[in-house]
Design a protein around this motif. Structure first.
Motif, PDB file in Angstrom:
ATOM      1  N   VAL A 183      -0.212  17.071  -5.117  1.00 28.02           N
ATOM      2  CA  VAL A 183       0.020  15.621  -5.138  1.00 28.02           C
ATOM      3  C   VAL A 183      -1.091  14.889  -4.381  1.00 28.02           C
ATOM      4  CG1 VAL A 183       1.606  13.787  -4.423  1.00 28.02           C
ATOM      5  CG2 VAL A 183       2.505  15.906  -5.421  1.00 28.02           C
ATOM      6  N   MET A 184      -1.548  15.472  -3.269  1.00 31.60           N
ATOM      7  CA  MET A 184      -2.659  14.850  -2.536  1.00 31.60           C
ATOM      8  C   MET A 184      -3.848  14.642  -3.461  1.00 31.60           C
ATOM      9  SD  MET A 184      -2.835  16.977   1.051  1.00 31.60           S
ATOM     10  CE  MET A 184      -1.356  17.385   1.982  1.00 31.60           C
TER      11      MET A 184
ATOM     12  N   PRO B 103       0.907   7.040   1.579  1.00 31.03           N
ATOM     13  CA  PRO B 103       0.688   8.469   1.355  1.00 31.03           C
ATOM     14  C   PRO B 103       0.327   9.239   2.624  1.00 31.03           C
ATOM     15  CG  PRO B 103      -0.257   7.210  -0.440  1.00 31.03           C
ATOM     16  CD  PRO B 103       0.224   6.204   0.587  1.00 31.03           C
ATOM     17  N   SER B 104      -0.381   8.589   3.554  1.00 31.22           N
ATOM     18  CA  SER B 104      -0.788   9.296   4.775  1.00 31.22           C
ATOM     19  C   SER B 104       0.412   9.642   5.655  1.00 31.22           C
ATOM     20  CB  SER B 104      -1.782   8.434   5.558  1.00 31.22           C
ATOM     21  OG  SER B 104      -1.161   7.208   5.911  1.00 31.22           O
ATOM     22  N   ARG B 105       1.562   8.989   5.455  1.00 26.31           N
ATOM     23  CA  ARG B 105       2.740   9.227   6.278  1.00 26.31           C
ATOM     24  C   ARG B 105       3.726  10.191   5.642  1.00 26.31           C
ATOM     25  NH1 ARG B 105       4.616   4.125   9.269  1.00 26.31           N
ATOM     26  NH2 ARG B 105       6.572   4.767   8.324  1.00 26.31           N
TER      27      ARG B 105
ATOM     28  N   GLN C 233       0.818  -1.223   0.000  1.00 28.14           N
ATOM     29  CA  GLN C 233       0.000   0.000   0.000  1.00 28.14           C
ATOM     30  C   GLN C 233       0.846   1.265   0.000  1.00 28.14           C
ATOM     31  OE1 GLN C 233      -3.831  -0.412   1.262  1.00 28.14           O
ATOM     32  NE2 GLN C 233      -3.258  -2.166   0.042  1.00 28.14           N
ATOM     33  N   THR C 234       2.063   1.159  -0.437  1.00 26.07           N
ATOM     34  CA  THR C 234       2.899   2.363  -0.519  1.00 26.07           C
ATOM     35  C   THR C 234       2.850   2.944  -1.929  1.00 26.07           C
ATOM     36  OG1 THR C 234       4.913   1.187  -1.171  1.00 26.07           O
ATOM     37  CG2 THR C 234       4.478   1.401   1.206  1.00 26.07           C
ATOM     38  N   VAL C 235       3.355   4.159  -2.012  1.00 23.64           N
ATOM     39  CA  VAL C 235       3.521   4.846  -3.297  1.00 23.64           C
ATOM     40  C   VAL C 235       4.957   5.363  -3.330  1.00 23.64           C
ATOM     41  CG1 VAL C 235       2.800   6.875  -4.657  1.00 23.64           C
ATOM     42  CG2 VAL C 235       1.077   5.445  -3.529  1.00 23.64           C
TER      43      VAL C 235
ATOM     44  N   HIS D 243      -6.802  11.704   1.277  1.00 23.25           N
ATOM     45  CA  HIS D 243      -6.763  12.998   1.957  1.00 23.25           C
ATOM     46  C   HIS D 243      -8.133  13.666   1.807  1.00 23.25           C
ATOM     47  CE1 HIS D 243      -2.364  12.742   2.145  1.00 23.25           C
ATOM     48  NE2 HIS D 243      -2.389  12.367   0.892  1.00 23.25           N
ATOM     49  N   PRO D 244      -8.660  14.254   2.890  1.00 22.03           N
ATOM     50  CA  PRO D 244      -9.969  14.914   2.767  1.00 22.03           C
ATOM     51  C   PRO D 244      -9.909  16.075   1.764  1.00 22.03           C
ATOM     52  CG  PRO D 244      -9.361  14.620   5.075  1.00 22.03           C
ATOM     53  CD  PRO D 244      -8.154  14.282   4.261  1.00 22.03           C
TER      54      PRO D 244
END
Lengths: 167, 167
Positions: free
Chosen positions: A127-128, A118-120, A20-22, A139-140
């Motif tokens: 980019v979000m 991505p959350s980290r 689940q990484t990018v 991301h909200p």
């Protein structure tokens, strides 16, 4: 970007990594230098958009990617004290998972390569939004909009949904 | 196009007219001069893609259009004896129906305006594909591909399906 007086065209790659990484790169050039961004850059005259994304994934992140799908086109316009810019960026998501580059890899014009969730990663609001449209981050929307406004960036998004395969 | 050595960015408008027609203009400039094409042209630095499509619909075809939806992005690359070109074109379809321009209207750099059914207009193969993606024409894909090949045009299409409203 070398020029602030004409429209720049570029492409970038959303390259999923293991778990689940990018794949992010720390850009040393361009208007967002210093941020963790996605591998990407300007399209050369005569080069296709897809070729740009593939080339930049290799040059900047050391990743060889397979089939690519367009997940969105983005128009970014900014008026800054150091100059205006107007950028068209095409985001392509790679199918499958790419391994991290080998130890000792140094990408072109980047200070580092990192595969992380991505959350980290403290990444740029443009980019979000691109990651959200590509279906790999959540991301909200309100957070993204607020961050873009703080940066003074007018970003128009043309997400393509499930992705359009080149024909 | 004034330049053949860098990527040109433009936008065009698919403007439905009364009775299943589409609004065509006979272009006097650009690489496809002489053909019946869609109103469109280069995007100015700092102008949005959507603004370009709206402006060209008014300037070239005399049509005031309402909401616009992106129906596709297109990359066209050509190597011709008189020079190469590399064009990114964004196609926006107008909602609703626009009336023909009043008698006596002369559009900028066009020799004529015509609202007609796409099947009755001898238009450029790039336009056939754009109209097909916009859901207003059904030229056979094989016919389009053959015509593009005859013209020596490499056209990569990123259709957006039902259309993406700007956000």
């Amino acid at each position: 970007l070398s020029s602030f007086d004409r429209i720049t065209v570029g492409a970038l790659a959303v390259v999923p990594g293991p778990g689940q990484t990018v794949t992010f790169v720390r850009q040393e050039r361009g208007p967002y230098a210093g941020w963790w961004l996605l591998p990407g850059g300007k399209t050369d005259f005569g080069e296709s958009l897809e070729e740009t994304a593939r080339r930049e994934a290799a040059e900047e992140a050391g990743c060889r990617v397979g089939p690519l799908r367009l997940t969105g086109a983005y128009e970014m316009r900014v008026t800054w004290a150091r100059g205006d810019y107007h950028l068209l960026m095409f985001a392509f998501r790679a199918e499958g998972v790419a391994a991290a580059p080998p130890d000792g890899f140094y990408g072109h014009h980047v200070a580092g390569v990192r595969q992380d969730r991505p959350s980290r990663v403290r990444t740029h609001p443009t980019v979000m939004r691109i990651l959200r449209d590509a279906g790999v981050a959540d991301h909200p929307q309100a957070e993204i909009d607020a961050a873009l406004a703080r940066e003074g960036i007018t970003m128009t998004s043309y997400p393509v949904g499930a992705g359009t395969l080149v024909r």
